[in-house]
Design a protein around this motif. Structure first.
Motif, PDB file in Angstrom:
ATOM      1  N   HIS A 132       0.564  -1.415  -0.023  1.00  0.00           N
ATOM      2  CA  HIS A 132       0.184  -0.639   0.074  1.00  0.00           C
ATOM      3  C   HIS A 132       0.827   0.914   0.093  1.00  0.00           C
ATOM      4  O   HIS A 132       0.892   1.619  -1.041  1.00  0.00           O
ATOM      5  CB  HIS A 132      -1.010   0.018   0.902  1.00  0.00           C
ATOM      6  N   ASN A 133       1.619   1.354   0.453  1.00  0.00           N
ATOM      7  CA  ASN A 133       2.553   2.194   0.548  1.00  0.00           C
ATOM      8  C   ASN A 133       3.724   3.056  -0.289  1.00  0.00           C
ATOM      9  O   ASN A 133       3.620   4.062  -0.606  1.00  0.00           O
ATOM     10  CB  ASN A 133       3.927   2.235   2.267  1.00  0.00           C
ATOM     11  N   LEU A 134       3.770   1.491  -0.957  1.00  0.00           N
ATOM     12  CA  LEU A 134       4.555   1.448  -2.501  1.00  0.00           C
ATOM     13  C   LEU A 134       3.868   2.261  -3.004  1.00  0.00           C
ATOM     14  O   LEU A 134       4.036   3.589  -3.601  1.00  0.00           O
ATOM     15  CB  LEU A 134       5.263   0.382  -2.490  1.00  0.00           C
ATOM     16  N   LEU A 135       2.591   1.573  -3.363  1.00  0.00           N
ATOM     17  CA  LEU A 135       2.121   2.339  -4.690  1.00  0.00           C
ATOM     18  C   LEU A 135       1.307   3.649  -3.676  1.00  0.00           C
ATOM     19  O   LEU A 135       1.204   4.413  -5.419  1.00  0.00           O
ATOM     20  CB  LEU A 135       0.451   0.950  -4.690  1.00  0.00           C
ATOM     21  N   GLU A 136       1.506   4.065  -2.858  1.00  0.00           N
ATOM     22  CA  GLU A 136       0.795   5.217  -2.438  1.00  0.00           C
ATOM     23  C   GLU A 136       1.549   6.372  -3.090  1.00  0.00           C
ATOM     24  O   GLU A 136       1.103   7.880  -3.097  1.00  0.00           O
ATOM     25  CB  GLU A 136       0.671   5.595  -0.990  1.00  0.00           C
TER      26      GLU A 136
END
Length: 267
Positions: free
Chosen positions: A189-193
């Protein structure tokens, strides 16, 4: 059954409401944060907020300690119990023998002990289907164990007698299956965000991955991806990208890629 809770966190929140819905009476709730105890008690029908750990006058037949593992000993040091009460904890890792020894050291009256471990991840406000939750029960006393099993069966169709060593190993497996997996979801999630890409796009993949595991006897044959295929060109490109992001993510990617390679390719 008459039940009281020590702790008003995620586990107590769910179990108390499940028990009440099954016809049991939740007598008292104690929490070191009185506001948490009041909030849980207010969601139940006829439950008092216990102001301290003196349960000597309680009508409860069973008192459940639903606190963190580190806090169990502190609770036992302070609690005052009615004679012949049943005291059970919900931990996956604390052994019954260790628990019994602490009770014998600190309690002035005879107390029955047991373990009432629900194998599930609980979050307040998230609905659960309790009938599917496995409960692992243990007590030295067969009669007490039978009573705890009967209580568990009032809310679940999956109830197992399990000793402390087996329960500990089950807990280790649960950490890999749930806690570590959820952390990897968080990394994703954090990588895509970071790149302003919606995590929602991954949810069909996540659902399919989890469903495959649920339908399989052994999840190993369902493994896919570049590491499984031995596609080192792709994994190298991934690592090049990750060099610009987060060192922790690089380490995780390398370790998991190496372990998948060793498990599937190196054999």
């Amino acid at each position: 059954m008459k039940i009281s809770f020590i702790g008003a966190g995620n586990v107590a929140w769910h179990l108390a409401q499940a028990f009440e819905n099954a016809g049991h009476w939740i007598c008292e709730v104690y929490s070191r944060n009185p506001d948490h105890a009041r909030l849980l008690a207010s969601s139940l029908y006829d439950t008092n907020v216990q102001p301290d750990l003196n349960f000597s006058e309680s009508e409860a037949e069973l008192i459940i300690i639903a606190v963190s593992d580190d806090a169990i000993e502190h609770v036992i040091e302070q609690i005052v119990l009615p004679e012949n009460a049943i005291l059970a904890h919900t931990s996956g890792t604390r052994s019954l023998a260790e628990f019994q020894k602490l009770v014998e050291v600190y309690s002035d009256v005879y107390v029955h002990t047991g373990v009432f471990y629900p194998l599930q991840t609980f979050t307040k406000g998230v609905e659960m289907y309790y009938r599917e939750i496995p409960f692992c029960i243990e007590s030295r006393n067969e009669l007490i164990e039978s009573r705890l099993i009967k209580l568990a069966e009032s809310i679940s169709d999956s109830v197992t007698r399990m000793d402390s060593d087996e329960r500990f190993i089950l807990h280790v497996g649960a950490v890999f299956a749930s806690n570590f997996t959820n952390y990897l979801f968080t990394v994703s999630h954090n990588l895509l965000e970071r790149e302003q890409i919606s995590f929602e796009l991954l949810k069909p993949l996540i659902r399919t991955t989890v469903n495959k595991v649920l339908l399989a006897v052994d999840p190993a044959p369902g493994q896919t991806g570049p590491a499984r295929r031995g596609d080192w060109k792709t994994t190298s490109r991934h690592l090049e990208y990750l060099q610009e992001t987060n060192q922790d993510w690089i380490e995780i990617y390398r370790v998991l890629t190496d372990k998948i390679r060793d498990f599937y390719i190196a054999k």
